[in-house]
Motif scaffolding. Sequence first.
Motif, PDB file in Angstrom:
ATOM      1  N   VAL A   1      49.201  31.720   5.892  1.00 13.26           N
ATOM      2  CA  VAL A   1      48.795  33.193   6.038  1.00 13.26           C
ATOM      3  C   VAL A   1      50.032  33.709   7.408  1.00 13.26           C
ATOM      4  O   VAL A   1      49.364  33.485   8.466  1.00 13.26           O
ATOM      5  N   GLY A   2      50.705  34.297   6.752  1.00 14.19           N
ATOM      6  CA  GLY A   2      51.733  34.804   7.793  1.00 14.19           C
ATOM      7  C   GLY A   2      51.483  36.245   8.377  1.00 14.19           C
ATOM      8  O   GLY A   2      50.519  36.549   7.881  1.00 14.19           O
TER       9      GLY A   2
ATOM     10  N   HIS B   1      42.574  40.079  15.225  1.00 15.16           N
ATOM     11  CA  HIS B   1      43.058  41.421  14.703  1.00 15.16           C
ATOM     12  C   HIS B   1      44.296  41.790  15.015  1.00 15.16           C
ATOM     13  O   HIS B   1      44.721  41.661  16.185  1.00 15.16           O
ATOM     14  N   MET B   2      45.448  42.031  14.133  1.00 16.76           N
ATOM     15  CA  MET B   2      46.470  42.541  14.342  1.00 16.76           C
ATOM     16  C   MET B   2      46.782  44.061  13.860  1.00 16.76           C
ATOM     17  O   MET B   2      46.131  44.427  13.159  1.00 16.76           O
TER      18      MET B   2
ATOM     19  N   THR C   1      42.456  45.728   5.688  1.00 16.42           N
ATOM     20  CA  THR C   1      41.407  45.537   4.521  1.00 16.42           C
ATOM     21  C   THR C   1      40.111  45.449   5.224  1.00 16.42           C
ATOM     22  O   THR C   1      39.086  46.101   4.829  1.00 16.42           O
ATOM     23  N   ALA C   2      40.054  44.645   6.113  1.00 14.80           N
ATOM     24  CA  ALA C   2      38.661  44.509   7.081  1.00 14.80           C
ATOM     25  C   ALA C   2      38.202  45.673   7.658  1.00 14.80           C
ATOM     26  O   ALA C   2      37.087  46.120   7.616  1.00 14.80           O
TER      27      ALA C   2
ATOM     28  N   LYS D   1      48.273  38.570   7.465  1.00 14.55           N
ATOM     29  CA  LYS D   1      47.276  38.964   8.596  1.00 14.55           C
ATOM     30  C   LYS D   1      47.140  40.031   8.891  1.00 14.55           C
ATOM     31  O   LYS D   1      45.864  40.709   8.815  1.00 14.55           O
ATOM     32  N   ARG D   2      47.924  41.173   8.916  1.00 12.51           N
ATOM     33  CA  ARG D   2      47.923  42.487   8.959  1.00 12.51           C
ATOM     34  C   ARG D   2      47.172  43.362   7.685  1.00 12.51           C
ATOM     35  O   ARG D   2      46.365  44.002   8.097  1.00 12.51           O
TER      36      ARG D   2
END
Length: 119
Positions: free
Chosen positions: A70-71, A118-119, A81-82, A75-76
């Motif tokens: 999971v790079g 969070h990114m 999406t979240a 992650k971004r």
Amino acid sequence: MAKYSTRQTGAEKEELAVRYLEKQGFTIRERNFRSRQGEIDIIGFDGEYLVFLEVKYRKSKSFDGALAAVGDTKKRRICRTADYYRYLRRIPQGTPIRYDVVGIQGEEIIWIKNAFFHM
């Protein structure tokens, strides 16, 4: 004998993860949420936390391989999406959020809570 596709293997491993999570008291809210921003494998609640969960399967014996898979780009995408999911489903601002990864190697499962922020 036909070889399993990556999609079939992924669906099988996600189902394994769901059964594991439910046994741990995790409440599944949605699976395979897709939008223009990306996809999240599993969304649900672990206690008060709304959790966005990525499932990673690796043939190797090292679970850090699942987390390493999971790079930053992924992650971004998960975070965007979240954010969209929370907007779409009108999740209250103060709801605690967490990003987890479930690593699967064979039938062995490890749940990595707070895998990233969070990114």
